[in-house]
Write a protein that holds these residues in place. Structure first.
Motif, short mmCIF file in Angstrom:
data_model
loop_
_atom_site.label_atom_id
_atom_site.label_comp_id
_atom_site.label_asym_id
_atom_site.label_seq_id
_atom_site.Cartn_x
_atom_site.Cartn_y
_atom_site.Cartn_z
N THR A 54 0.81 -1.15 0.01
CA THR A 54 0.17 0.12 -0.06
C THR A 54 0.82 1.26 0.07
OG1 THR A 54 -0.13 -0.13 2.50
CG2 THR A 54 -1.75 -1.28 1.16
N GLU A 55 0.38 2.41 -0.19
CA GLU A 55 1.15 3.76 0.02
C GLU A 55 1.76 3.97 1.07
OE1 GLU A 55 2.68 6.83 -1.82
OE2 GLU A 55 1.30 5.42 -3.04
N ASP A 56 1.22 3.42 2.26
CA ASP A 56 1.64 3.73 3.66
C ASP A 56 2.82 2.84 3.80
OD1 ASP A 56 -0.17 5.86 4.10
OD2 ASP A 56 -1.67 4.31 5.08
N CYS A 58 4.78 1.47 1.49
CA CYS A 58 5.86 1.98 0.58
C CYS A 58 6.35 3.14 1.17
CB CYS A 58 5.14 2.35 -0.82
SG CYS A 58 6.56 2.45 -2.23
N VAL A 59 5.81 3.98 1.76
CA VAL A 59 6.42 5.08 2.55
C VAL A 59 7.28 4.62 3.68
CG1 VAL A 59 5.92 7.30 3.88
CG2 VAL A 59 4.54 7.09 1.93
N LYS A 123 6.92 15.10 1.22
CA LYS A 123 6.10 13.90 0.57
C LYS A 123 6.84 13.36 -0.58
CE LYS A 123 1.43 15.62 2.29
NZ LYS A 123 1.88 16.51 3.31
N GLY A 126 7.68 7.17 -2.05
CA GLY A 126 6.53 6.26 -2.74
C GLY A 126 7.13 5.33 -3.60
N CYS A 134 10.24 0.87 -3.61
CA CYS A 134 9.87 2.00 -2.73
C CYS A 134 10.78 2.83 -2.13
CB CYS A 134 9.03 1.46 -1.38
SG CYS A 134 7.46 0.55 -1.93
#
Length: 142
Positions: A54-56, A58-59, A123, A126, A134
């Motif tokens: 998920t994006e989180d 990956c962060v 930000k 990603g 990532c």
């Protein structure tokens, strides 16, 4: 005498550097594993392929990788400074004193933290390389 002094004063920084290198390897393996083996979302409706990461996540993987890479590079620098000091004739007790050790850790963990937080504020973490990993994704500055 020289080699014994060199070996004893560099053991702890080398250990910390190796731990950070292992963290880099783990974050890279997890990132590439999830990118290479996509999951199947809702197989009853056409088997649309999606990524496990998920994006989180990956962060988080990008931050872990950035922190570990920065810390590892900083430990290389500390080891280089200690080797140079030994070659210059600095006595071993001064190299492994409590103050020196605290300064080394403050430098390494402080720099790694700053190098991790700045891209987070921007930000910039990603998916990169078309979703294959990532890390800090590239984008135009202006």
């Amino acid at each position: 005498m020289f080699w014994r002094s060199l070996k004893k004063s560099l053991m702890k920084p080398v250990m910390w550097m190796q731990i950070m290198d292992i963290c880099v390897a783990i974050s890279s393996i997890i990132s590439f594993w999830h990118a290479a083996f996509p999951g199947v979302e809702n197989p009853a409706q056409g088997c649309s392929v999606t990524r496990h990461v998920t994006e989180d996540t990956c962060v988080f993987l990008g931050m872990l990788s950035q922190f570990a890479r920065s810390a590892s590079s900083s430990w290389y620098f500390v080891i280089t400074l200690q080797t140079f000091a030994i070659l210059r004739g600095v006595k071993r007790p001064r190299l492994v004193s409590r103050t020196t050790t605290i300064l080394q850790h403050a430098y390494v963990w402080g720099l790694a933290s700053i190098a991790t937080i700045v891209p987070l504020i921007d930000k910039a973490y990603g998916p990169t390389d078309g979703g294959l990993s990532c890390y800090i994704h590239s984008r135009p500055l202006f």
